[in-house]
Design an enzyme around this catalytic site. Structure first.
Site, PDB file in Angstrom:
ATOM      1  N   ARG A  54      47.264  44.052  45.483  1.00  0.00           N
ATOM      2  CA  ARG A  54      46.914  43.676  44.108  1.00  0.00           C
ATOM      3  C   ARG A  54      45.712  42.731  44.067  1.00  0.00           C
ATOM      4  NH1 ARG A  54      52.985  43.285  41.685  1.00  0.00           N
ATOM      5  NH2 ARG A  54      53.027  45.411  40.893  1.00  0.00           N
ATOM      6  N   LYS A  59      67.593  58.024  38.780  1.00  0.00           N
ATOM      7  CA  LYS A  59      68.455  58.070  37.595  1.00  0.00           C
ATOM      8  C   LYS A  59      67.800  58.692  36.375  1.00  0.00           C
ATOM      9  CE  LYS A  59      71.100  53.900  38.562  1.00  0.00           C
ATOM     10  NZ  LYS A  59      71.207  52.525  38.114  1.00  0.00           N
ATOM     11  N   GLY A 105      55.895  53.327  40.601  1.00  0.00           N
ATOM     12  CA  GLY A 105      56.758  53.015  41.725  1.00  0.00           C
ATOM     13  C   GLY A 105      56.727  53.913  42.947  1.00  0.00           C
ATOM     14  N   GLY A 135      55.773  49.726  35.953  1.00  0.00           N
ATOM     15  CA  GLY A 135      56.395  49.713  34.627  1.00  0.00           C
ATOM     16  C   GLY A 135      55.395  49.995  33.512  1.00  0.00           C
TER      17      GLY A 135
HETATM   18  P1  AMP Z   1      62.979  55.847  40.978  1.00  0.00           P
HETATM   19  O1  AMP Z   1      62.752  54.380  41.177  1.00  0.00           O
HETATM   20  O2  AMP Z   1      63.820  56.185  39.795  1.00  0.00           O
HETATM   21  O3  AMP Z   1      61.704  56.641  41.045  1.00  0.00           O
HETATM   22  O4  AMP Z   1      63.895  56.308  42.183  1.00  0.00           O
HETATM   23  C1  AMP Z   1      63.446  56.301  43.502  1.00  0.00           C
HETATM   24  C2  AMP Z   1      64.616  56.386  44.415  1.00  0.00           C
HETATM   25  O5  AMP Z   1      65.345  57.581  44.160  1.00  0.00           O
HETATM   26  C3  AMP Z   1      64.220  56.435  45.857  1.00  0.00           C
HETATM   27  O6  AMP Z   1      64.655  55.257  46.491  1.00  0.00           O
HETATM   28  C4  AMP Z   1      64.936  57.661  46.392  1.00  0.00           C
HETATM   29  O7  AMP Z   1      65.553  57.448  47.641  1.00  0.00           O
HETATM   30  C5  AMP Z   1      65.993  57.919  45.338  1.00  0.00           C
HETATM   31  N1  AMP Z   1      66.426  59.326  45.346  1.00  0.00           N
HETATM   32  C6  AMP Z   1      65.650  60.415  45.227  1.00  0.00           C
HETATM   33  N2  AMP Z   1      66.389  61.534  45.322  1.00  0.00           N
HETATM   34  C7  AMP Z   1      67.673  61.161  45.479  1.00  0.00           C
HETATM   35  C8  AMP Z   1      68.903  61.848  45.634  1.00  0.00           C
HETATM   36  N3  AMP Z   1      68.932  63.184  45.645  1.00  0.00           N
HETATM   37  N4  AMP Z   1      70.027  61.131  45.782  1.00  0.00           N
HETATM   38  C9  AMP Z   1      69.981  59.776  45.778  1.00  0.00           C
HETATM   39  N5  AMP Z   1      68.855  59.060  45.634  1.00  0.00           N
HETATM   40  C10 AMP Z   1      67.697  59.733  45.486  1.00  0.00           C
END
Ligand code: AMP
Length: 400
Positions: free
Chosen positions: A31, A202, A358, A381
């Protein structure tokens, strides 16, 4: 800002120096490095440069006696790092818009730099307090915001301060300008077909994102853990895969919205599955979307990779947010890697690609593809909110 004559002018520069620091040692200076072009331009212009930033959440992590941990959250190590990166002295004020700041500003020479202490040492900052924002504004003649990573916050130093400058005395820094221009490339009259690749853990974190992208895009490719909530909503067995049962209705609403708008919302055709959430466990690939009992889906499978890569290849504009699987574990990283390669290949063939938010940025960096895609956003974000169609206070405050 480019054509402003800033010789001897006091310029307040808001940057995002919210870097990870452990025991006074900066762990990742990305950064700081990203803010150098704007700082160097201001030095060249002979401005008197007053830099401010937040670092961490000092008011949320108070010491046991209720006071601020002024050592842990101090920007002092950043002043030293900045001096090293620029090979120039960087003065440091032990407060922000306090007596030390104003004393040092009065001695600040043209082309020289003064970094102020953490803006978040002041409770007014996060409240957007107008009196404090006005006090901040009295430090300089111009205000430049280069803190895209904090642009979604309506804080004194990111947004409220800008009210006290007219449009001829406030502007984006070079980094923020690039973020805004690249955001506009996908949000305003993008070249079509426009495809969004959305992954990550999620659905609940990305409902607004997916909903807005259904309006905006022609095709949405879903991957990662969130795919299983969509499967579950469609009555497909998902075994022990990640799922948010209370979000299945929302998933159905998104599927319905895409249908009504005649947009393609595509779910994975197959998955790489395992019984345990760990790297060295046995794994196999499903034949279709269903996941066996006792197993969890941890990556997209080869048929999905082929389908998604084909869609990506046919797209003129690509947005990517979120990994396709648990890419931190080697044996579940192939889906994310192949999608990253497909985005890079499409970009080489003339498509425009924006990587935002992210973990997809971490994935692009992991496979050393940052120079083979069109733009990698620095604002997790902030970019997410931009893609959700929200107006960012830090941007609006400069434009209004
Ligand atoms: P996000 O911050 O919502 O982009 O989520 C990223 C995280 O989602 C990473 O740490 C991944 O390991 C996790 N992730 C991706 N695919 C899966 C999955 N099929 N099951 C569990 N975690 C997952």
């Amino acid at each position: 800002m480019n054509n402003w004559n800033l010789k001897d002018q006091k310029v307040i520069l808001r940057v995002d120096f919210n870097v990870p620091i452990k025991n006074g040692v900066i762990q990742d200076d990305t950064r700081i490095v990203k803010s150098l072009p704007t700082i160097q331009l201001l030095i060249q212009k002979g401005a008197r440069i007053i830099i401010m930033s937040h670092l961490g959440r000092p008011l949320k992590e108070l010491l046991p006696d209720g006071s601020i941990d002024k050592q842990k959250f101090s920007l002092k190590p950043i002043a030293e790092k900045l001096a090293t990166l620029l090979s120039l002295p960087v003065d440091f004020a032990t407060d922000c818009a306090g007596p030390d700041t104003f004393a040092k500003i009065s001695e600040l020479q043209s082309g020289h730099l003064l970094l102020l202490e953490n803006t978040r040492f002041y409770k007014q900052e996060e409240k957007g307090d107008t009196a404090w924002a006005q006090l901040l504004s009295t430090m300089g003649d111009y205000f430049i915001n280069d803190a895209f990573g904090a642009a979604h916050r309506e804080h004194c130093s990111t947004a409220t301060i800008a009210r006290y400058f007219d449009r001829d005395h406030k502007d984006f820094g070079l980094l923020m300008k690039a973020e805004v221009e690249n955001g506009d490339k996908v949000l305003k009259n993008p070249h079509r077909p426009l495809t969004a690749i959305i992954g990550g853990a999620k659905v609940s974190d990305k409902i607004e994102l997916i909903s807005n992208l259904i309006d905006l895009c022609d095709t949405i490719l879903i991957g990662g853990g969130m795919a299983f909530t969509f499967y579950k909503a469609s009555g497909i067995s998902i075994g022990k895969s990640l799922c948010e049962p209370d979000k299945t209705d929302l998933a159905l609403q998104l599927i319905e919205k895409a249908k009504q708008k005649n947009k393609k919302l595509i779910l994975p055709l197959d998955s790489v599955i395992a019984k345990e959430f760990k790297n060295d466990t046995a794994f196999e690939t499903t034949l279709g979307p269903a996941v066996k009992e006792d197993y969890m889906g941890l990556d997209i499978g080869p048929r999905t990779i082929a389908l998604y890569a084909d869609q990506i290849q046919k797209s003129a504009t690509i947005i990517w947010n979120g990994p396709m699987g648990v890419f931190e574990m080697e044996q579940f990283s192939n889906g994310t890697k192949q999608i990253a390669l497909a985005v890079a290949a499409a970009t080489q063939n003339g498509s425009y690609s924006l990587i935002g938010g992210g973990d997809s940025v971490a994935a692009i960096n992991k496979y050393h593809l940052e120079n083979q895609v069109s733009f990698v956003s620095t604002g997790g974000g902030a970019m997410l909110e931009m893609l959700e169609g929200k107006k960012l206070p830090g941007i609006e405050a400069i434009l209004s």
